[in-house]
Scaffold this motif. Structure first.
Motif, mmCIF file in Angstrom:
data_model
loop_
_atom_site.group_PDB
_atom_site.id
_atom_site.type_symbol
_atom_site.label_atom_id
_atom_site.label_comp_id
_atom_site.label_asym_id
_atom_site.label_seq_id
_atom_site.Cartn_x
_atom_site.Cartn_y
_atom_site.Cartn_z
ATOM 1 N N ALA A 1 7.790 -6.313 -6.267
ATOM 2 C CA ALA A 1 7.719 -7.224 -7.418
ATOM 3 C C ALA A 1 9.098 -7.441 -8.047
ATOM 4 O O ALA A 1 9.385 -8.534 -8.543
ATOM 5 N N ALA A 2 9.941 -6.430 -8.015
ATOM 6 C CA ALA A 2 11.281 -6.550 -8.590
ATOM 7 C C ALA A 2 12.168 -7.490 -7.787
ATOM 8 O O ALA A 2 13.184 -7.972 -8.292
ATOM 9 N N ASN A 3 11.759 -7.775 -6.544
ATOM 10 C CA ASN A 3 12.594 -8.571 -5.655
ATOM 11 C C ASN A 3 11.994 -9.908 -5.245
ATOM 12 O O ASN A 3 12.529 -10.571 -4.357
ATOM 13 N N THR A 4 10.874 -10.297 -5.859
ATOM 14 C CA THR A 4 10.263 -11.582 -5.536
ATOM 15 C C THR A 4 9.508 -12.108 -6.747
ATOM 16 O O THR A 4 9.113 -11.322 -7.613
ATOM 17 N N THR A 5 9.309 -13.405 -6.777
ATOM 18 C CA THR A 5 8.430 -13.989 -7.788
ATOM 19 C C THR A 5 7.100 -14.385 -7.160
ATOM 20 O O THR A 5 6.247 -14.956 -7.835
ATOM 21 N N LYS A 6 6.913 -14.060 -5.893
ATOM 22 C CA LYS A 6 5.626 -14.295 -5.234
ATOM 23 C C LYS A 6 4.619 -13.269 -5.758
ATOM 24 O O LYS A 6 4.989 -12.191 -6.224
ATOM 25 N N PRO A 7 3.316 -13.581 -5.670
ATOM 26 C CA PRO A 7 2.306 -12.602 -6.106
ATOM 27 C C PRO A 7 2.385 -11.312 -5.281
ATOM 28 O O PRO A 7 2.559 -11.363 -4.057
ATOM 29 N N VAL A 8 2.241 -10.191 -5.969
ATOM 30 C CA VAL A 8 2.232 -8.876 -5.327
ATOM 31 C C VAL A 8 0.912 -8.194 -5.680
ATOM 32 O O VAL A 8 0.531 -8.131 -6.854
ATOM 33 N N ALA B 1 0.848 -1.193 0.000
ATOM 34 C CA ALA B 1 0.000 0.000 0.000
ATOM 35 C C ALA B 1 0.881 1.240 0.000
ATOM 36 O O ALA B 1 1.721 1.401 0.888
ATOM 37 N N ALA B 2 0.682 2.094 -0.998
ATOM 38 C CA ALA B 2 1.472 3.318 -1.073
ATOM 39 C C ALA B 2 0.720 4.366 -1.866
ATOM 40 O O ALA B 2 -0.092 4.055 -2.724
ATOM 41 N N GLY B 3 1.023 5.601 -1.563
ATOM 42 C CA GLY B 3 0.405 6.718 -2.260
ATOM 43 C C GLY B 3 1.425 7.475 -3.093
ATOM 44 O O GLY B 3 2.594 7.118 -3.166
ATOM 45 N N MET B 4 0.954 8.511 -3.727
ATOM 46 C CA MET B 4 1.747 9.398 -4.569
ATOM 47 C C MET B 4 2.475 8.620 -5.660
ATOM 48 O O MET B 4 1.843 7.999 -6.486
ATOM 49 N N ALA B 5 3.810 8.610 -5.662
ATOM 50 C CA ALA B 5 4.549 7.905 -6.711
ATOM 51 C C ALA B 5 4.329 6.396 -6.631
ATOM 52 O O ALA B 5 4.443 5.704 -7.634
ATOM 53 N N ALA B 6 4.006 5.877 -5.460
ATOM 54 C CA ALA B 6 3.567 4.491 -5.240
ATOM 55 C C ALA B 6 4.447 3.441 -5.903
ATOM 56 O O ALA B 6 3.960 2.540 -6.548
ATOM 57 N N HIS B 7 5.741 3.525 -5.698
ATOM 58 C CA HIS B 7 6.645 2.540 -6.280
ATOM 59 C C HIS B 7 6.840 1.318 -5.392
ATOM 60 O O HIS B 7 7.576 0.399 -5.767
ATOM 61 N N LEU B 8 6.193 1.269 -4.250
ATOM 62 C CA LEU B 8 6.414 0.174 -3.308
ATOM 63 C C LEU B 8 6.061 -1.187 -3.895
ATOM 64 O O LEU B 8 6.842 -2.128 -3.802
ATOM 65 N N ALA B 9 4.902 -1.310 -4.507
ATOM 66 C CA ALA B 9 4.515 -2.606 -5.080
ATOM 67 C C ALA B 9 5.504 -3.034 -6.161
ATOM 68 O O ALA B 9 5.884 -4.205 -6.227
ATOM 69 N N GLY B 10 5.938 -2.112 -6.977
ATOM 70 C CA GLY B 10 6.912 -2.421 -8.010
ATOM 71 C C GLY B 10 8.262 -2.815 -7.431
ATOM 72 O O GLY B 10 8.925 -3.717 -7.938
ATOM 73 N N ALA B 11 8.669 -2.136 -6.368
ATOM 74 C CA ALA B 11 9.933 -2.480 -5.707
ATOM 75 C C ALA B 11 9.860 -3.887 -5.128
ATOM 76 O O ALA B 11 10.828 -4.649 -5.199
ATOM 77 N N SER C 1 0.835 4.779 -10.962
ATOM 78 C CA SER C 1 2.162 4.269 -10.613
ATOM 79 C C SER C 1 2.126 2.779 -10.298
ATOM 80 O O SER C 1 3.067 2.057 -10.611
ATOM 81 N N THR C 2 1.041 2.319 -9.702
ATOM 82 C CA THR C 2 0.941 0.913 -9.307
ATOM 83 C C THR C 2 0.561 0.027 -10.481
ATOM 84 O O THR C 2 1.080 -1.076 -10.630
ATOM 85 N N VAL C 3 -0.327 0.500 -11.332
ATOM 86 C CA VAL C 3 -0.840 -0.338 -12.415
ATOM 87 C C VAL C 3 0.101 -0.384 -13.628
ATOM 88 O O VAL C 3 0.099 -1.354 -14.362
ATOM 89 N N GLN C 4 0.922 0.638 -13.825
ATOM 90 C CA GLN C 4 1.765 0.720 -15.019
ATOM 91 C C GLN C 4 3.112 0.039 -14.798
ATOM 92 O O GLN C 4 4.161 0.671 -14.825
ATOM 93 N N MET C 5 3.092 -1.257 -14.641
ATOM 94 C CA MET C 5 4.329 -2.013 -14.455
ATOM 95 C C MET C 5 4.834 -2.524 -15.801
ATOM 96 O O MET C 5 4.043 -2.851 -16.678
ATOM 97 N N PRO C 6 6.154 -2.623 -15.942
ATOM 98 C CA PRO C 6 6.684 -3.167 -17.197
ATOM 99 C C PRO C 6 6.379 -4.662 -17.307
ATOM 100 O O PRO C 6 6.185 -5.342 -16.298
#
Length: 164
Positions: A75-82, A63-73, A100-105
């Motif tokens: 996801a970049a470090n696990t293969t578990k579901p995020v 859970a994060a606001g504004m730039a909200a890169h937490l979920a992406g960070a 920021s959360t939905v636009q993942m590469p």
């Protein structure tokens, strides 16, 4: 021990994120809840993911606001579901966090849910549904919950339904 890891970017997210925690408690699902920021504490976030996985984390909720890169960070470090919960509170009422959360590469998926409380509750449900793939008891609890919601709607409908 398998559990769901909930990571929030700051204490200001707690009132919303606690809704997910309450739901997990209702279903007797184990969870951890920590504060760690993709921007203010990136090393802590990285280390926590590895530690949580080693302890048995099967799904991460971020859970994060504004730039909200937490979920992406995460996801970049696990293969578990995020699962990402965009938080409101910015000048853009959470739209910045949603984008920021939905636009993942490609190759770095984050299941992104609604902004705020509905997203937190649905994140808990989705995480439990993932765990229930290998847990028949939890799957039955979720089915019972769905049936009770259906019955409650039927009862409410009977109170107000008017057919001409």
């Amino acid at each position: 021990m398998k559990f769901i890891s909930i990571v929030m970017g700051s204490m200001s997210d707690y009132d919303i994120v606690s809704e997910a925690a309450k739901l997990l408690e209702k279903f007797d699902v184990k969870y951890e809840l920590i504060i760690s920021s993709a921007h203010r504490s990136p090393e802590r976030t990285h280390e926590y993911i590895k530690t949580a996985e080693a302890k048995g984390a099967k799904v991460f909720i971020a859970a994060a606001g504004m730039a909200a890169h937490l979920a992406g960070a995460i996801a970049a470090n696990t293969t578990k579901p995020v699962i990402g919960i965009p938080m409101s509170g910015s000048a853009l009422n959470g739209m910045d966090a949603l984008y920021s959360t939905v636009q993942m590469p490609s190759g770095m998926p984050v299941a992104t849910l609604a902004i705020g409380k509905a997203g937190a509750i649905n994140a808990a449900y989705l995480a439990m549904q993932i765990l229930a793939l290998n847990d028949d008891t939890l799957a039955q609890k979720l089915l019972n919950d769905r049936e009770s919601k259906k019955e409650a709607l039927r009862a409410d409908s009977a109170k107000v339904e008017v057919i001409l």
